[in-house]
Every structure is written in C-alpha cells, then in structure tokens.
Motif scaffolding. Structure first.
Motif, PDB file in Angstrom:
ATOM      1  N   UNK K  34       8.999  -7.936 -11.053  1.00 27.39           N
ATOM      2  CA  UNK K  34       8.404  -7.737  -9.729  1.00 27.39           C
ATOM      3  C   UNK K  34       9.469  -7.906  -8.642  1.00 27.39           C
ATOM      4  N   UNK K  38      10.642  -5.103  -5.891  1.00 28.01           N
ATOM      5  CA  UNK K  38      10.613  -5.268  -4.438  1.00 28.01           C
ATOM      6  C   UNK K  38      11.971  -4.942  -3.820  1.00 28.01           C
ATOM      7  N   UNK K  41      12.286  -1.208  -3.874  1.00 23.30           N
ATOM      8  CA  UNK K  41      11.466  -0.568  -2.840  1.00 23.30           C
ATOM      9  C   UNK K  41      12.139  -0.672  -1.476  1.00 23.30           C
ATOM     10  N   UNK K  55       7.242   0.092 -12.963  1.00 19.27           N
ATOM     11  CA  UNK K  55       6.933  -1.344 -12.920  1.00 19.27           C
ATOM     12  C   UNK K  55       5.660  -1.646 -13.686  1.00 19.27           C
ATOM     13  N   UNK K  56       4.616  -0.823 -13.489  1.00 23.49           N
ATOM     14  CA  UNK K  56       3.347  -1.119 -14.151  1.00 23.49           C
ATOM     15  C   UNK K  56       3.459  -0.963 -15.662  1.00 23.49           C
ATOM     16  N   UNK K  59       5.284  -4.071 -16.780  1.00 18.45           N
ATOM     17  CA  UNK K  59       4.443  -5.281 -16.738  1.00 18.45           C
ATOM     18  C   UNK K  59       3.446  -5.283 -17.892  1.00 18.45           C
TER      19      UNK K  59
ATOM     20  N   UNK M  50       4.052  -1.182   1.523  1.00 17.65           N
ATOM     21  CA  UNK M  50       4.305  -1.013   0.088  1.00 17.65           C
ATOM     22  C   UNK M  50       4.764  -2.317  -0.546  1.00 17.65           C
ATOM     23  N   UNK M  51       5.646  -3.026   0.153  1.00 16.82           N
ATOM     24  CA  UNK M  51       6.176  -4.275  -0.408  1.00 16.82           C
ATOM     25  C   UNK M  51       5.073  -5.304  -0.595  1.00 16.82           C
ATOM     26  N   UNK M  52       4.233  -5.473   0.431  1.00 18.65           N
ATOM     27  CA  UNK M  52       3.164  -6.455   0.327  1.00 18.65           C
ATOM     28  C   UNK M  52       2.202  -6.098  -0.799  1.00 18.65           C
ATOM     29  N   UNK M  54       2.771  -4.268  -3.537  1.00 19.89           N
ATOM     30  CA  UNK M  54       3.392  -4.502  -4.842  1.00 19.89           C
ATOM     31  C   UNK M  54       3.500  -6.001  -5.131  1.00 19.89           C
ATOM     32  N   UNK M  55       3.802  -6.774  -4.087  1.00 15.63           N
ATOM     33  CA  UNK M  55       3.905  -8.219  -4.284  1.00 15.63           C
ATOM     34  C   UNK M  55       2.578  -8.802  -4.752  1.00 15.63           C
ATOM     35  N   UNK M  56       1.488  -8.385  -4.131  1.00 12.88           N
ATOM     36  CA  UNK M  56       0.197  -8.959  -4.503  1.00 12.88           C
ATOM     37  C   UNK M  56      -0.215  -8.567  -5.917  1.00 12.88           C
ATOM     38  N   UNK M  57       0.034  -7.309  -6.301  1.00 11.12           N
ATOM     39  CA  UNK M  57      -0.243  -6.913  -7.690  1.00 11.12           C
ATOM     40  C   UNK M  57       0.576  -7.767  -8.646  1.00 11.12           C
ATOM     41  N   UNK M  58       1.863  -7.946  -8.313  1.00  6.86           N
ATOM     42  CA  UNK M  58       2.737  -8.740  -9.180  1.00  6.86           C
ATOM     43  C   UNK M  58       2.287 -10.185  -9.262  1.00  6.86           C
ATOM     44  N   UNK M  59       1.925 -10.776  -8.115  1.00  5.71           N
ATOM     45  CA  UNK M  59       1.479 -12.180  -8.136  1.00  5.71           C
ATOM     46  C   UNK M  59       0.217 -12.336  -8.980  1.00  5.71           C
TER      47      UNK M  59
ATOM     48  N   UNK N  54       3.692 -13.565   4.952  1.00  2.00           N
ATOM     49  CA  UNK N  54       3.935 -13.408   3.520  1.00  2.00           C
ATOM     50  C   UNK N  54       4.328 -14.749   2.887  1.00  2.00           C
ATOM     51  N   UNK N  61      -0.266 -19.411  -3.046  1.00  2.00           N
ATOM     52  CA  UNK N  61      -0.346 -18.949  -4.444  1.00  2.00           C
ATOM     53  C   UNK N  61       0.387 -19.929  -5.372  1.00  2.00           C
TER      54      UNK N  61
END
Lengths: 93, 93, 93, 93, 93, 93, 93, 93, 93, 93, 93, 93, 93, 93
Positions: K34, K38, K41, K55-56, K59, M50-52, M54-59, N54, N61
């Motif tokens: 991840x 980032x 990106x 990435x998906x 993962x 996009x960054x936020x 992707x970050x949330x999916x990753x978290x 963020x 989290x």
C-alpha cells in the motif's frame, strides 16, 4: 551446595557478566564518537581544537558508564557485603 | 558436586565468557574507528598528523574497555578470592 | 559425574566458545578495516603509504583482542589452575 | 553416563560448534573485503597492484582468526589433554 | 542410554549443525562477492580479467572456511576417535 | 527409549534441520547474486555474456554449500554408520 | 512413550519444521530476484528478453533449495527408513 | 539454600545486571549525541557555543537514566530493605 | 499420555507452526515484489504488459513455497501416515 | 523458600529489571532527540530558541517514561503492599 | 492431564499462535504494498488505473497467505480430526 | 509456596515488566517524533506553530499507550481483584 | 491441576498473546501506510482524492488481519468449544 | 497451587504482557506517522488541512489496535469468564 558457595558462584558469574556486557555499549559508543571525530577533522581541519575538546569530554562521559560497571564488578569480587556477612557467620567453616 | 568444584566451574565459565564477549564490542568499535580514519586520510591527506593522533587516543580509550574484561578474567582465574578462601578451608581435601 | 570431569567439561566447552565467539568481532572488524582501506586506496592512490601504515597498526590493535581470547582458551586447556589443583588432590584416581 | 563419555560428548559438541561458529565471522569479513576489492578495482583499475596486495594481506589476517578456531577444534578432537588423562586412568575400562 | 549411544547422538547432531551453520557464512559471503563482481563488471567491462581473477581467489578463500566445517563434520561421522575408542572397548556389546 | 531409537530420532531431527537451515544461506545468497545480475544487465546490456558467465560460476559455487548440507542430510538418513552399527548389534531386536 | 511413537513424533515435527523453515530463504530470495527484475525491466525495457531469461534461470536455481527441503520432508513422512525398520520389528504391536 | 542466601543471591545478580544492562542505552545514546555534535561543529564552527551547551544539557539528561540504574544497584547492595529485615530476624544465624 | 495422543499433539502443533511460519517468507516476498512492480509501473507505464506478466510469474513462483507448507500442513492433519498406523493398531481403544 | 523470601526475591529482581530495561528506550530516544537538535542547530542557527524549547519539552516527555519505571521500581522496594501484608502476618517470624 | 485435555490445550495454543504469527507477514507485506502504491500514485497520477489494479491483485495474493493461516486455525478449533476421534472414543467420560 | 504468595509474585513481576517493556515503544516513538519536529523546524521555521501543535497532539497520542501500561501496572499493584479475593478468603492467614 | 483449569489457563494465555502479537504487524503496517500517504500528499496535493481512497482500502485490508486475531481471541475467551465440552462433562464439579 | 490461583496467575501475567507488548507496535507506528506528518508539514505548509485530517484518521486506526489489546487485558482482569466460573464453583473456599 551450601549458602556460602551459592553466594560465591553468584558473585563470580555476576562480576564477569557485568564487566563484559557493560563494556559493550561504551565500546561501541566510543567507536562511533571517535569515527565521527575523524570524519569531522577531515572535513574541517581548522576546527580541530574544538572538535578534539568536545571529543574528549564526550569520551570521558561515555567511559564513566563503563567505569560504573567495573566498579560494581570490583565491589562484588573484593567488597561484597553479603559474602562478608556469611563469612563472619561461618565458624572456621 | 561439592562447593570447591562449583566455584571452579563458575570461574572457568565466567573467565571465558567475559573475555570473548567483552572483546566483541571493542573489536567492532576499533574496526569502525580504523575504517573511518582510513576514509578520512583518503579525503584529507594533509591532516594525517591530527587524524593519526586522534585515532590513537581513541583506540587506547576503546582498548581500555577490553583490558577491563581481560583483567577481570585473569583475576577470576589466578587471583580468585572465593577460590582462595575455599582452598584455605579444605584440609588436604 | 565427579568434580574432576565437571571441571574438564567446563574447560573444554569454555575453550571452544571463547575462541569461536571471540573471533567473531575481530574478524568482522578486520573485514571492515580492510574494506575501507581498499576503498581509500581506490580513491586516493597517492596516499597509499599512510593508508597502509594506518591499516596495519589498526589490524594489529584489533587482532590483539582475538589474541586475548586465544590466550584465555589455551590457558584453560593447557595451564588450568583449577584442573591442576584437582589432579594434585586425586591419588591415582 | 560416566566421566569418560561425558568428556567425549563435550569435546565432540565443542569441536563442531567452534569450527562452524568461528567460521561465520571470517567468512562474512572476507566476503566484505573481496566485495570492496572488486568495487575498488572497477573504480581505479590502475591501482590494481596495490589493491590486490592489500587485499591478500587483509585476507590472510582475517583467515588467521578462522585458523585459531580450526586449531582449537583439532586440539579438542585429536590432542585433548583431559581425554588423554581420563584414558590413562581407565584400566581397559 | 549408555555411553556408546550418547557419543553417537552427539556426533550426529554435531555433524549436521556444523555443516548447516558453517555454510551460512560462506554462502552469504560468496553471494556478496559475486554480486559486487557483477556490479563491477557492469561498471568497468574492460577490467573483466582482473575482476574475474580477484573474484576467483576470493571465492576460493571463502569456500575454504566452508571446507573446514565440512571436514570437521566428515571426521565426526567417519573418523571419530571417541567413537572408535568406545567401539574398541565394547566386546560385541 | 533405548539406544536404537535415540539414534534414529537424532538422525531424523538432524537431517531436517541440516537441510532447512543449510538452505537459508545459499538461497539468500543466490537471490542476491541473481538480483545484482539483473541490475547489471539493465545497466550494461552489452556485457551480458561476461555477466551471465560470471553469474553461473558464482551460482554453482554458492549452490555447492547447499549441496554439502544435502549430502550430510542424505548420509544421516540412508548411510548412517552409527545406525548401521547399532542395527548390526541388535539380534532381530 | 515407546520407540515407535518417539520416531513418529520426531518425523512429524521435523517434516513440518524443515518445510516451513526451508521455504523462508527461497521465498525471500525469489522476492528479491523478482523485485530487481521488475526494476530492471522498468529501466531497460529493450533488454527484456535477456532479463527474463536470466530471471527464470535464477528462480529455478533458488527454487531448487526449496525443493531439497520439500524432498527431505516427504522422505521423512512417506519413506522414512527408521520408521520402516521399527514397524518391521513390531509384531502387530 | 535458606531465605537469607536466596535474597543475597538475587540482590547480587540483580545489582550486576541492572548496572550493566542499564548502561547500554545511555552509552549508545551519548555516543550518538557526541557524534552528531562533532558533525555539527565541523559543519557550523560558528555555532559552537550553542552546540556545546545543548550537548551538555542533553548528556546530563541521558546520564541521569544511567544514574537511576546505578542508584538502584547501590540500594540493592548496600541498603537493601529485604536483606536488612531478614538479618534482623536471624538470631546470630 | 499414551502414544496416540502424543502423535496427535505433535501433528496439531506442527500443522499450525508450519503454516504460520511458512507464510512469513512468501508474504514478505510477495509484498516486496508487488511494491517494486508498482514503482516500476509508475516509472515506466509503457512497459506495463511486460511488468505485469513478469510479476504474475514471480508471484506464482513465490506462492508455490507457501503452497508446499500448506500441503505439508494438510497432510499432517488429514492424511498423517503415522496417525493412521497408530489408529489401525488401537482396537477401539 | 517460604512466602516471605519468595516475595522479597521477586521484588528485588523486578526492581532491577524494571529500572534497567525501562531506561533503555528513553536513553536511546533522548540520544536521538539531542542528536537531531544538534543537527538542526548547525543547519539553522537562527532558530535556536524554538529548537531548544521544543527539545526541552520533548526531553521532559521522554524522561517521563523513564520516571514511570523508576517510580514502579521504588514502590516495589520501599512501598510494596504485598511485602507489607506478609510482614504484618508474620509474628516476629 | 489425560489425552483429551492434552489435545485440547495443543489445539488452543496452536490456533492462537498460527493466526497471530501468520498475520505478521501478510500485514507487513500489505503495508509495504500500500505504501508503494501511494508513492507511485503521487509520482504518476495518470497511471492510477493500472496501479490500483495491480495493487488489488497483489493484496489478494498476499491476503491469501493470511487466509491459509486463519483456515488452519479454524480447522484446529472447530473441525479438529484428532479431537473428534478422541471424543468419539470417550464414553461420556 | 501457597496461593497467596503465588499471586503476589506474579503481580510484582508483571507490574515491573509491563511498565518497563511498555515504555520502550512510546519512548522510542516520542524520540522519533521530537527528532523529526526539530528537523522540520530547522527546515521551515515559519511553520513552527503548525509543527508544534501537531507534535503535541502526536506526543499525547503516543504517551497514551504508555499510560495504558502504567495504569495496568498500578491496578496490578494496588487494586488487584485476584489478590483482594484471596485476602478476603484467608482468615488472618 | 485438573483438565478444566489446564484448558482455562491455555485459553487465557493464548487469547492475550494472540491479540497482542497479532496487533504488532498490522500496527506497524498501518503506520507505514499512513506515513507514506502523508508524504504522498505533501508531494502531490492534487491527487489527494485518489491517495485517500487507496489509503482507506489499504488500511481496511491491513486491519482485517488484526480483526482475524481479535476474533480468534474472542472465540477462545467466550465461545471456546473445548471449554464448553469440558464444562458439560463436569457434574457441578 | 490449586486451580483457582493457577487461573489467577495466568490472568495477571497475560493482562500485563498483552498490554505492554500490544502497545509496542502502535506506539512505534504512531511515532512514524507523526514524524512523517511533521516532515510533510515542513515540506508543504499549504496542505496542512489535508495532512492533519489524514494523520488523525490514521492515528485513530492505529490506536484501535492498542485499544483491542487494552480491552482484552481489562476483560482478563475484571470480566474473566474462566475465573468467574471457578469462583462460582468454590463454596467459600
């Protein structure tokens, strides 16, 4: 194994471990300090007086922690209050 | 195993471990100091006098922690007060 | 297991561990010193005399900690005061 | 398990551990020295004579610590004074 | 468990550990040396003769420490003096 | 647990540990060598012949230490002299 | 616990440990090799044929050490000579 | 081993370990602080007053954690409330 | 604890350890490979076909070592030859 | 060993370990903070007021975790509720 | 402790260790993946479609090794063949 | 050792370990946060308000995990429900 | 200690270790992901959507491995099939 | 030691270890996140709103994993189902 030898064994083991383990950190730290001093001297030969003085103060400070360990180790071998008490209690063994 | 041999075994183990473990830190630290000295010499050959002098002071300082360990190790083998006391108590075994 | 063999076993184990563990640090430190010397030589071929001399002094210094360990190990095998005392006490076993 | 086999087991274990563990440091150190020598050669092909000479002196120095370990290991297997003493005491078992 | 099997077990365990642990260092060191050789070749293809020669000398030197371990391991399995002595003492079991 | 099974258990454990632990170093070293080869190829595609040749010699050298471990492991499982001796001594159990 | 189950337990534990530990090194090494291959491809897309070929040879070489471990593990579970011998000695239990 | 010697042994071991382990962190931290001070001096000789002052405040702060350990160690050897209580309970042993 | 439960316990422990430990390496390796693939894609979006293809081949190769561990784990739980043998020997318990 | 001495031993060991281990983190953290402060001062001498203030707040915050450990250690030696309860239960021993 | 509880304890311990240890690697690997996604990106926002897709896939691949561990853990708690066998053998206890 | 002292010993040991180990992480994390704050201040003195505010929020957040450990430690020493239950069950001992 | 308490102890220990150890990896991984997200935001503020995302999916993905551990831990405390079976077998104790 | 105290001891130890060990990861992760936030703020002061938002989501989290551990720890001390069951079974002791 009676009390006396138990305390003797603990003192011996502890004296050795304290000195050897307690010298690990100071030795590495001094190595790092000396190494940076040499780099600093090569970079800025004009500041050698300040650098050398700061280095010696720092080495003395670091060496002090090694001295603490050596002192504890010597106390455990030559001036151990627990050993002295037990000896004073033992009538000719 | 009686008291005497217990103390002997502890002294032997401790002498070896103290020396070998206590030399780990100084050796690595000296290696680092020498390595930086060489880099410094290659970078600033003109400052070789200052660099060499600082290096030797530093090596002496670091070597001192190895000496502490060697001294404790020698005391445990050849001038062990606990062993001497036990020997003096044992009537010809 | 009686006293004698206990001391013998401790001496054997300790001699080996002292040498092998005590050589770890010096070997790595010498490797580092030699590696930096080579880098320094490639960077500043003109200073090869100073670099080589400093390297040899440093290697001797580092090797000395390995020698300490080897000496302790040899003392434990061939001039062990505890073993000698126990042997002198044992009447032909 | 009597004295004799105890000493034999300790010698066997110690011989193996001393050699294998004692070779870890020298091997890594030599790998580092050789690696830097190659980098140095690629950087400064003209200094190959000095680099090669310094490398060989360094490798010999590092190898010496591996030799110490191998020697201790061989002594423990083929010239072990404790084993010889015990054998000389055992009348045909 | 009698003496004989004790020595056999110690020899088996030690042979395996000596070889596997003793190969860790040389393998990593050779990997490092080869990796740097490849980088050096990519940087300075003209010096490939010197680089290759130095690499092979270095690999031989490093391999020698792995050989020490393999030799000790083979001695412990096929030419173990302690096992031979015990066998010679056991009358057909 | 009698002698026979003791030796069998030691051989089984040792065979597994020797192979698995002994493959750690070579695997990592080969990974490093291959990785650097790929970097070198990307940097200097023209030298691909020399790079590939040096890589294969290096991989063979590293693989040899893994082979040592595998060989010791196979000897312990299928040609174990201690097991053979014990089997020959056991009359149909 | 009798001989049979002792050997079974040792074989089970060893099979698992050998596979899991033996896969650690190759997995990390392959990850490194693949990662560098991807970096190399991004840097030099034109050399993709040579890079891919070298990568596959390297992966095969690294995978071979994982295969050694898997083979030893399978031998210990399904073709264990020690287990077979013990089973053949047990008359229906 | 009775209560008294148990407490004595625990105090001895703990005093040594506390000092030696507790000096590891401060020594390394001081080494780092001194090293950065030297780098900073070489970079900005004009700010030597501020740098030296900040360094000494920092060293004092770090040394305080080593002092905590030394104090606890001294309390355990010379002013141990548990030992004093047990001694006061023992009528001439 | 009789034989049967001993083998059951060993199989349970080993199945868990094999899977969890055996997944450590592949997971980290895949993370590294994916991470580099993403860096490579960001650097050279045009080579995305080659990069994706090489990534998938690499992931499959790395995943294979995790599969080995999972397979051994499943064999130990559901197709354990030692457990089957012991069950077949136990007459309804 | 009765209840009283058991609690005494646990308190002694725990007091030492808590202080020495609990000082490791703060010491290293303070070393890092001081080191960065010195670098920052060398980089931006004009901001020395803000840097010094932030450094002192940070050091106080980090020192607080070392104080927690020292407090727990002192409570265990001088205000231990478990020890007090046991003492109050023991009628003159 | 009889067979039944032994197996229960082993299953409980193993289930927990397998899940917790088996999640270490995947969690770290996903964090790395991840994190690089980032970075990628931020560097190349135009390639966000390819990056997100890769990435998906990555993962999912990494998560699969965590799933293996979770599955083994669930099997050990809810579908343990060894536990079921022992329960079926125990007549109401 | 009866129930009461067992619980007391466990509480003492656990209180110390929880505090000392639980302070390791927060101390290192705060050291890192403070260090970066200082670097940030040196780089961007104009943003000192935002940086200081974010630093204090972060330090409070990190300190909270140290507080959790200190709270658990205090609960175990002064408000331990298990100890209270056992005390209430013991009739004047 | 009878069966019931053995299973209770194993469940308690395992629940704690699973949660604490299983949170190590996800916490570190999330820290890394968040850290890179912040770096990415500072580098490319325009791509914050996009960054936020992707970050949330990753978290969420990383948090899932922590959830697995927490779930196993809760199952072991509140829905433990082994404990339930043992309780159902114990007639009021 | 009877069942009740066994469970009490296990709960005490586990509560402490879970909290202290479980705080290690989150503390380090938060330290990293805060550190990067500060670097990001110094680099891009204009994006401070997005960065702060963020950061807080990320800290929440990460803190959640520390909360899991604290919750499990509190459950083990104050709402332990195993302890409650055992207490309900003990008739006033």
């Amino acid at each position: 194994m009676d009390n006396m030898s138990m305390i003797a064994v603990a003192s011996i083991l502890c004296a050795g471990v304290t000195t050897s383990f307690g010298c690990l950190g100071p030795a590495l730290a001094e190595g790092r300090a000396v190494a940076t001093a040499l780099t600093a001297l090569a970079q800025q030969p004009d500041a050698s007086a300040t650098i050398t003085r700061t280095l010696f103060v720092g080495l003395a400070m670091i060496e002090s922690t090694a001295i603490y360990c050596f002192v504890v180790s010597m106390i455990l071998i030559f001036a151990n209050p627990f050993w002295n008490y037990v000896i004073s209690q033992t009538p000719g063994k």
